[in-house]
Scaffold this motif. Sequence first.
Motif, PDB file in Angstrom:
ATOM      1  N   VAL A   1       5.915 -42.628  52.061  1.00  0.00           N
ATOM      2  CA  VAL A   1       6.964 -43.231  51.222  1.00  0.00           C
ATOM      3  C   VAL A   1       6.525 -44.665  50.960  1.00  0.00           C
ATOM      4  N   PRO A   2       5.785 -44.884  49.867  1.00  0.00           N
ATOM      5  CA  PRO A   2       5.216 -46.221  49.622  1.00  0.00           C
ATOM      6  C   PRO A   2       6.283 -47.293  49.495  1.00  0.00           C
ATOM      7  N   LEU A   3       5.942 -48.489  49.957  1.00  0.00           N
ATOM      8  CA  LEU A   3       6.834 -49.637  49.827  1.00  0.00           C
ATOM      9  C   LEU A   3       6.709 -50.220  48.426  1.00  0.00           C
ATOM     10  N   PRO A   4       7.826 -50.343  47.672  1.00  0.00           N
ATOM     11  CA  PRO A   4       7.751 -51.009  46.370  1.00  0.00           C
ATOM     12  C   PRO A   4       7.427 -52.489  46.563  1.00  0.00           C
ATOM     13  N   THR A   5       6.351 -52.945  45.960  1.00  0.00           N
ATOM     14  CA  THR A   5       5.930 -54.336  46.160  1.00  0.00           C
ATOM     15  C   THR A   5       6.147 -55.207  44.937  1.00  0.00           C
ATOM     16  N   GLY A   6       6.555 -54.603  43.830  1.00  0.00           N
ATOM     17  CA  GLY A   6       6.806 -55.384  42.619  1.00  0.00           C
ATOM     18  C   GLY A   6       8.235 -55.885  42.582  1.00  0.00           C
ATOM     19  N   ALA A   7       8.671 -56.301  41.387  1.00  0.00           N
ATOM     20  CA  ALA A   7      10.051 -56.734  41.185  1.00  0.00           C
ATOM     21  C   ALA A   7      10.929 -55.489  41.203  1.00  0.00           C
ATOM     22  N   ALA A   8      11.412 -55.139  42.373  1.00  0.00           N
ATOM     23  CA  ALA A   8      12.061 -53.852  42.598  1.00  0.00           C
ATOM     24  C   ALA A   8      13.268 -53.645  41.688  1.00  0.00           C
ATOM     25  N   ASN A   9      13.406 -52.412  41.160  1.00  0.00           N
ATOM     26  CA  ASN A   9      14.596 -52.065  40.403  1.00  0.00           C
ATOM     27  C   ASN A   9      15.677 -51.588  41.360  1.00  0.00           C
TER      28      ASN A   9
END
Length: 940
Positions: free
Chosen positions: A860-868
Amino acid sequence: MNESQPIGGFEPVDPDSRLWGKRAGLPGPYPVICHLLDTAAVAGALWDAVPSERVRARVAGAVGVSESEARAMVMLWAGLHDVGKISLHFQQQVAGEFAKLVGDPAYAEDNPAARRSGNLRHETATHWGLVEFFKQCGYPLHKPVRKSPAHQIAQLLGGHHGCFAPTLQVKEINNPSGYQPALGTAEGWREQRLAHAHAVRRTVGAEKPLGSVLPGELAVVVAGLVVVADWLVSQVDVIEPRMPGEGWKTGDSELAEHFDVAAKAAPTWVREAGLGRAAFPGKAFSQQFPFPPNMLQADVAEHLPAVVEGPGLLLVAAPTGDGKTETALHAASVIARASGASGLYFALPTMATADAMFTRVRRFAKKNVEGDRALTLLHSMAWLSPDYAPGQGATDGSAVLADTEAGQWLRTGRRGLLAPLANGTVDQALTGVLPVRYGFLRLFGLSDKVLVVDEAHAYGPWMHSLLVRLLEWLGAFGAPVVLLSATLTGRAASSLVDAYRRGAGFQEPSAVEPCYPGWLFVDAGSGEVSTPRQVGSSRTRTLCIETRRVHWDVRDEEVAGKPRRQGRRDALREILEPVTTEGGCVLVCCTTVDEAQRTYRYLASVLPDLAAREGGLRLLHSRYPAHERRRITTECEAAYGTPASDTAAAPRQGSILVATQIVEQSLDLDFDLIVSDLAPLAQLLQRAGRAKRHERADRPAWTGPVAEPRMVVLEPTDGKGRVAAPRSWGTVYDASLLRRTSLLLARQSGGVVEVPGDVQRLVDEVYADDFGADLEKAASAELQRMDVERIASEAAEEQLAEITVIPSPDDVVDDLSKLSERGFAVSEDLLTTRLGADSGRVVCLFERGTGWSLDPDHDVPLPTGAANRDEIALIMRHTVPLPGRWTAGRTEENAVPKAWGDRPLLADLALLRMRPDGDRWTARLGERRLMYSNVGISEN
């Protein structure tokens, strides 16, 4: 300053349509005058739709006009809230629009101070710029300024962004641009502020002036209406279709046309936002619920209507499991009908209990509430609740509502308490009496609702002090209150009742002696406290409490060299062994998370067959990821909760739940036996309420008679054999209350407590001033020393609350800035509602192959961008609360991705990079080495 002395002349001119009020997200500028008229129109629709007839009548009476004239007055005030945008500092924020004014001599600035002026917020400019207008309209302005209606309403409107500025001085009122050059020193700025204000007044038709200042509570009501009106008309989808065309004129006819169109649309905007009034039809208890009332419920249903003539406070004291929730919902309906209250807020002590109550309140509302029924769930993690999932009934990003489900508008920001119906944590309400931004909006949201406070006994001195101040405000509003408690002392009951009475205008103290079980009602109109009604209990029981003094050997290192006294481990093994052979469900309640984890591991080692069976041994505490804790809680409710009628006689397999105090409140769990570490008496009685809570024919014989719940209390001892809290408990419980509880239980003949007969006496006795009078001299002196420390600590928290909370309603009449003003040395951290609730949140990342995952068993990858929104929800479902002293030591290794910096929910998180270490995972949080395993996050 003489009331009749004018402040400058004014020749009427048309508003300048070049002065913009809204720009962001729009195809062009939206004139200030348009926004002002929109806001006035919606304020009128809110007046019609939200406050009850009683509140509208109070406002009209306070301003000395008819209700229709009061409505126009409120519309005028709302329509003036953004007059401060007609100022040099605000207009120059958009260079392209400001360029249209530069060549106009009316706005030409010769004053260097004006051109280089610092930041002047437009709402502050409203405060500074409107006093003169109100003076021209006949609002009194005199010394002292703070008692003048002209200044009060200007200050009120200057608070529409959540904070009120300090009272102005006479010299500042006489020369506002001299002291605030950013208002604009050129005459055109002042001229247009007055032109806009007079145009709004002519359009709305509010001719009568305010003759005296508003009472503090009504000033909050008006401020709330202004803020909500502004928010509603600031939506892009509201503004864009209404933008005037090129060359639009601002004569009276054009303004009237714009206003009329807004006034016709305003009720729809209000309705689509989910705002309005709930109605509570007259229904018998048996019509509201699918079961007959018990003794408490029947007594309230029969006798409460006879004593309720309007708003007031109902105090219900009854044992755990006596149906106080249904009693409260029925009583809230009765009081709401009598008082005209337009909504309900059900407040609970924790997020978990609020989540559990949400479905019950929703079910009640669907069957028993009419009118506007939008329902919100309020706590910091509410949007992650599967029972409160967004989108039901929504077809776009606006506020299309399902029947009793709040739409997007009410789910956003600080708006949840504005819904007609709400359910959440008590600190959502208590924050209303803290000097935080928009705190007054919370008070406005509660001002016409029935507030139900569950577990009113469960709060320490800080939160009790906040509750006292909140009750003062609610008494002043005339907002009904229902307080529920299982173990409330007479002293605490008196303080809560008297606070409500003070707010309602009755200063003399009352002598409240609550009956147990029973109820009493305080009439807000007369201040009269009804004679407390003693009622029977449908669950009269004999509680058997066995105390065992044990050596505290929770940790491995405490086992070696222990004295002859039995250790806690051996005591637990002896008490719990019958579960493996004879069955039964047992709760083992521990004081700290660490001790719960160690206890679980120990029991797994000595009861391996039980631990190997699914559901045989469970662990519940706060240091699991949010989704995992929810799963465990759901399993516990299924395993130990209310039996279905068709399976009530089915035997339950042997099972042990090891848990912390989170099982004490509002979770409907049922065990055959309770084993608890020593705790203050009130907490022990709460835990005992989970013993043999429901009717079951399958109770194992070894746990005692079916009608006699049993609790075993393990009392820790020191090296001299005296009962004393182990060092590992820290300050979880007060040492004085632990000693008093231990002594009181020892005095209780045969360890028998008659429920409910003995409960009120014991609860009062454990706090009695003469409690240690019969002790030996040394023991009495030791208890007295502990008591002094407890009283001093409580006094310190009460004093901190006193200097932190906002004043009572009578004390803000002359200066609304007290609602948002923080005293000396009051920091943001101190404004947390739970004093000492020092915690942070972490996210565990598990090393899997070449990457990191939020799950130890799946990628379950960690969202690293500007998360929605969905990604934020995913992350927050994997967060774990940890003590603040742990997260304070975070290092760069624990830093979150930089892209999270502008996401408030994510920015303060810490990452734990977990690496495999045998059957567990390990990570560092600063200097701490933490582990993750089947017992959650631990240091052991």
